[in-house]
Motif scaffolding. Structure first.
Motif, PDB file in Angstrom:
ATOM      1  N   VAL A 187       0.839  -1.202   0.000  1.00  0.00           N
ATOM      2  CA  VAL A 187       0.000   0.000   0.000  1.00  0.00           C
ATOM      3  C   VAL A 187       0.874   1.254   0.000  1.00  0.00           C
ATOM      4  O   VAL A 187       1.658   1.476   0.934  1.00  0.00           O
ATOM      5  CB  VAL A 187      -0.928   0.019   1.237  1.00  0.00           C
ATOM      6  CG1 VAL A 187      -1.810   1.259   1.216  1.00  0.00           C
ATOM      7  CG2 VAL A 187      -1.765  -1.250   1.306  1.00  0.00           C
ATOM      8  N   ALA A 188       0.731   2.066  -1.031  1.00  0.00           N
ATOM      9  CA  ALA A 188       1.463   3.328  -1.078  1.00  0.00           C
ATOM     10  C   ALA A 188       1.074   4.193   0.111  1.00  0.00           C
ATOM     11  O   ALA A 188      -0.105   4.338   0.429  1.00  0.00           O
ATOM     12  CB  ALA A 188       1.163   4.060  -2.378  1.00  0.00           C
ATOM     13  N   GLY A 189       2.058   4.745   0.788  1.00  0.00           N
ATOM     14  CA  GLY A 189       1.811   5.592   1.941  1.00  0.00           C
ATOM     15  C   GLY A 189       1.733   4.861   3.259  1.00  0.00           C
ATOM     16  O   GLY A 189       1.730   5.494   4.324  1.00  0.00           O
ATOM     17  N   HIS A 190       1.670   3.515   3.228  1.00  0.00           N
ATOM     18  CA  HIS A 190       1.610   2.734   4.464  1.00  0.00           C
ATOM     19  C   HIS A 190       2.958   2.820   5.181  1.00  0.00           C
ATOM     20  O   HIS A 190       4.023   2.786   4.547  1.00  0.00           O
ATOM     21  CB  HIS A 190       1.266   1.284   4.124  1.00  0.00           C
ATOM     22  CG  HIS A 190       0.910   0.440   5.317  1.00  0.00           C
ATOM     23  ND1 HIS A 190       1.847  -0.055   6.197  1.00  0.00           N
ATOM     24  CD2 HIS A 190      -0.291  -0.014   5.763  1.00  0.00           C
ATOM     25  CE1 HIS A 190       1.248  -0.771   7.128  1.00  0.00           C
ATOM     26  NE2 HIS A 190      -0.056  -0.755   6.893  1.00  0.00           N
ATOM     27  N   ALA A 191       2.912   2.897   6.503  1.00  0.00           N
ATOM     28  CA  ALA A 191       4.147   3.076   7.268  1.00  0.00           C
ATOM     29  C   ALA A 191       5.128   1.930   7.091  1.00  0.00           C
ATOM     30  O   ALA A 191       6.348   2.124   7.165  1.00  0.00           O
ATOM     31  CB  ALA A 191       3.811   3.251   8.747  1.00  0.00           C
ATOM     32  N   ASP A 194       4.564   0.439   2.274  1.00  0.00           N
ATOM     33  CA  ASP A 194       4.810   1.266   1.087  1.00  0.00           C
ATOM     34  C   ASP A 194       5.978   0.647   0.311  1.00  0.00           C
ATOM     35  O   ASP A 194       6.929   0.134   0.921  1.00  0.00           O
ATOM     36  CB  ASP A 194       5.159   2.684   1.518  1.00  0.00           C
ATOM     37  CG  ASP A 194       5.415   3.595   0.329  1.00  0.00           C
ATOM     38  OD1 ASP A 194       4.476   4.240  -0.140  1.00  0.00           O
ATOM     39  OD2 ASP A 194       6.583   3.643  -0.135  1.00  0.00           O
TER      40      ASP A 194
END
Length: 221
Positions: A187-191, A194
């Motif tokens: 998931v893009a932006g996931h801590a 990403d």
């Protein structure tokens, strides 16, 4: 010059790993099934200053994969790092009671025959170098079987066993084998999931060289 071959390279994780290793001076070999998408990815990376080379192959056709990795080795020099991270097909993820023996052919080709063929192709070169890293990237069903994803659960378990055997056997030769389990989707932006974060994790696994199985996130995430 050191090189990394990324099997199953795409615009997400594969591209992020190419950028991360490229910053460290690695030559980049991208292996994927679609030549057009490979060309697009090579072009996109070039626009960012990362030089990569595409080598088309279907991981379910071991002879194609071997030929692609052989071509990468001849073009870029010995493959020092191999990452095996293709994304499984949706039709591998059938409920267990709906999964017949023929439904397992694809997952086994994808997650067992492919990795074995890839490793056998690059391993002699790593042994000549006296060093190397083999990175397997799998979904959460590699660690916890999922009844609705029988094909990947079964095939990932076999891939995990193969990787663990390699880890134990090759450690004394300076070749590190490790697995990164990524629960759920990238998931893009996931801590923690990403692509850039995952690429940093894989770089760290290559550098730190300890342990076989690593987790990108908690299994219930």
């Amino acid at each position: 010059m050191s090189s990394i071959a990324i099997v199953g390279a795409g615009p997400g994780l594969g591209a992020a790993v190419a950028r991360r290793f490229g910053r460290e001076g690695y030559d980049i070999a991208l292996v994927a099934r679609d030549p057009r998408r490979l060309d697009e990815l090579v072009g996109a990376l070039a626009a960012e200053g990362v030089t990569a080379h595409g080598f088309p192959a279907d991981v379910r056709r071991p002879e194609e994969l071997v030929a692609a990795l052989d071509a990468a080795g001849r073009a870029l020099g010995t493959v020092e790092v191999l990452q095996y991270s293709p994304v499984p097909h949706r039709d591998f993820m059938r409920p267990v009671l709906d999964t017949g023996h023929r439904d397992l052919v694809g997952p086994i080709e994808f997650s067992v025959y492919g990795p074995v063929a890839a490793v056998q192709q690059v391993l002699p070169g790593m042994r000549r170098l006296g060093r190397g890293t083999i990175l397997f990237v799998n979904g959460g069903s590699a660690a916890v079987p999922h009844p609705e994803r029988a094909g990947t659960s079964i095939a990932f378990a076999a891939e995990s066993a193969y990787g663990h055997l390699l880890h134990d056997r090759l450690a004394g030769e300076g070749i590190h084998v490790a697995q990164l389990v990524i629960p759920g989707a990238i998931v893009a932006g996931h801590a923690r999931k990403d692509p850039v974060v995952l690429a940093e994790t894989l770089w760290g696994m290559h550098q730190d060289r300890h342990g076989f199985r690593h987790y990108a996130d908690d299994l219930d995430s």
